[in-house]
Design a protein around this motif. Structure first.
Motif, PDB file in Angstrom:
ATOM      1  N   MET A  80       5.196  24.304  12.408  1.00 12.63           N
ATOM      2  CA  MET A  80       5.373  25.521  11.610  1.00 12.63           C
ATOM      3  C   MET A  80       4.447  26.609  12.147  1.00 12.63           C
ATOM      4  O   MET A  80       3.312  26.331  12.549  1.00 12.63           O
ATOM      5  N   THR A  93      -1.712  27.983  10.216  1.00 15.20           N
ATOM      6  CA  THR A  93      -1.005  26.708  10.102  1.00 15.20           C
ATOM      7  C   THR A  93      -1.858  25.618   9.469  1.00 15.20           C
ATOM      8  O   THR A  93      -1.372  24.831   8.657  1.00 15.20           O
ATOM      9  N   TYR A  96      -1.694  25.911   5.451  1.00 14.01           N
ATOM     10  CA  TYR A  96      -0.516  25.772   4.605  1.00 14.01           C
ATOM     11  C   TYR A  96       0.493  24.740   5.091  1.00 14.01           C
ATOM     12  O   TYR A  96       1.443  24.422   4.372  1.00 14.01           O
ATOM     13  N   ALA A  97       0.378  24.210   6.313  1.00 10.54           N
ATOM     14  CA  ALA A  97       1.351  23.242   6.829  1.00 10.54           C
ATOM     15  C   ALA A  97       0.784  21.825   6.762  1.00 10.54           C
ATOM     16  O   ALA A  97      -0.349  21.580   7.158  1.00 10.54           O
ATOM     17  N   THR A 108       5.255  22.925   3.564  1.00 11.14           N
ATOM     18  CA  THR A 108       4.416  24.126   3.564  1.00 11.14           C
ATOM     19  C   THR A 108       3.993  24.445   2.140  1.00 11.14           C
ATOM     20  O   THR A 108       4.765  24.257   1.190  1.00 11.14           O
TER      21      THR A 108
END
Length: 415
Positions: A80, A93, A96-97, A108
């Motif tokens: 992502m 990243t 949130y991933a 996410t």
């Protein structure tokens, strides 16, 4: 009485003998031409429907002339990308991933509920936990653990956090999440986050390996292409970059609602490969569908918890995060087919055999509904047996009477 038993035994013997001898009879079709216009139209019409069905559905639609493979080997890799400004924080990243690089599952974070500065100590149980409310210490059993609660009870009844009522005291990470969690605003910028989904599929029976990434002359050109492209069914079928907003829209879900409750969306990659054509025509198609329960049910949505641990003056603390988000499950289906002589012959023989249903239908109509059905029945079924020859002397002493093997029945000729 003895005579009745004797007759019964003789009758049973006769039945068994007749059945045994009849078992060895041979049945052969008999040609009978029925000159009936209605019956002829039905016969040809049913023939046309059966043949049309096999040509269109079996051969064209189902490609029954092909040898097929439906369990290919598949590999999925997901990442992502995206940067978002959330208050005073800049999220990348790693924030949130989960995981930052995944296989066929990646998620996410779209919204967080954060409980700061938790530590292992004693505090009041959350008031909505079963049997948590109390008026005296006798209402709280020391050492008892409610697995729907937050910790082990100390046996004391203490004032709740706002000092308005009492609940049982527990040993746990305090303060408890439901009381102290702070609800952060949704990460609406995530609608433009990009998910990279690389998929390769192998059909070992046909020795065909395909991927969903566009071929390029070298890595530099490919990297430049992947940095700017976004998937489009018509214009960019080999671009593996999908925006979260595009995925939610194709799954017919509201992105703003997903930010509040979270959700699980299936990304279905379907490979339908006709290998009678060039392998380059084997392209993936994508579809998207929500997999978890609908948003109006209590167990709908998607979230998970994790903690960030730190020490202050030698005491361990943690920040507990309840994360709501979108989880993507990548599911790959594949089917490949190629011309083969064996399934072609089997399909043709099946088609020719199925045409026989036309005769069965027309025979039933002829023997059931047409006015002269009794006459037709007499002409259709004959019994042929060997009879002794009395007037002609032969070496065998018998002649076979086959009767009429070809009859011509017309509505216009009296029978």
């Amino acid at each position: 009485m003895c005579g009745a038993i004797h007759n019964f035994i003789m009758g049973l013997r006769g039945f068994i003998k007749e059945y045994f001898l009849g078992f060895w009879d041979y049945e052969t079709p008999k040609v009978m031409v029925v000159k009936n216009r209605t019956l002829g139209v039905i016969y040809r019409g049913v023939q046309f429907l059966v043949i049309t069905y096999f040509i269109w559905y079996v051969f064209i639609s189902q490609k029954a002339y092909q040898e097929s493979e439906t369990h290919p080997e598949s590999s999925v890799y997901t990442t992502m990308k995206g940067i978002a400004i959330h208050g005073d924080d800049i999220l990348d990243t790693a924030e949130y991933a989960q995981p930052s690089e995944g296989g066929d599952v990646i998620s996410t974070i779209l919204r967080r509920e954060v409980t700061y500065n938790q530590q292992q100590r004693k505090c009041a149980e959350y008031h909505q936990v079963e049997n948590a409310n109390c008026t005296s210490d006798s209402d709280c059993v020391e050492g008892e653990v409610n697995f729907n609660g937050h910790g082990r009870r100390t046996g004391r009844c203490v004032w709740y956090y706002d000092n308005t009522f009492k609940t049982c005291e527990i040993e746990s990470w305090c303060p408890v999440e439901e009381h102290a969690a702070e609800r952060e605003p949704a990460l609406v910028e995530a609608i433009n986050f990009t998910v990279f989904i690389r998929n390769s599929i192998h059909f070992p029976k046909f020795k065909v390996l395909r991927g969903n990434v566009k071929d390029a002359a070298n890595k530099r050109i490919l990297r430049r292409y992947l940095n700017k492209c976004h998937y489009d069914e018509e214009k960019e079928p080999y671009c593996p970059n999908f925006k979260l907003g595009y995925i939610a829209n194709k799954a017919r879900e509201s992105f703003s609602e997903l930010c509040q409750t979270g959700g699980v969306i299936g990304v279905f990659i379907n490979w339908q490969c006709d290998l009678d054509l060039d392998a380059s025509n084997c392209k993936p198609t994508y579809s998207f569908r929500r997999l978890d329960m609908r948003k109006d049910l209590p167990n709908s949505g998607y979230y998970y918890r994790f903690g960030k641990y730190y020490s202050k003056d030698g005491v361990e603390f943690r920040t507990l995060i309840k994360a709501f988000g979108i989880r993507l499950d990548v599911i790959v289906h594949g089917h490949a087919g190629k011309f083969s002589l064996v399934p072609t012959i089997i399909s043709i023989v099946t088609a020719m055999t199925s045409v026989g249903i036309c005769t069965i239908i027309c025979d039933w109509i002829m023997l059931t509904f047409i006015d002269k059905n009794e006459v037709y029945s007499e002409k259709k079924f004959d019994e042929v047996a060997k009879e002794p020859m009395e007037n002609i002397s032969t070496g065998f002493g018998y002649i076979v009477d086959y009767g009429s093997t070809h009859s011509d029945l017309s509505d216009g000729v009296p029978l």
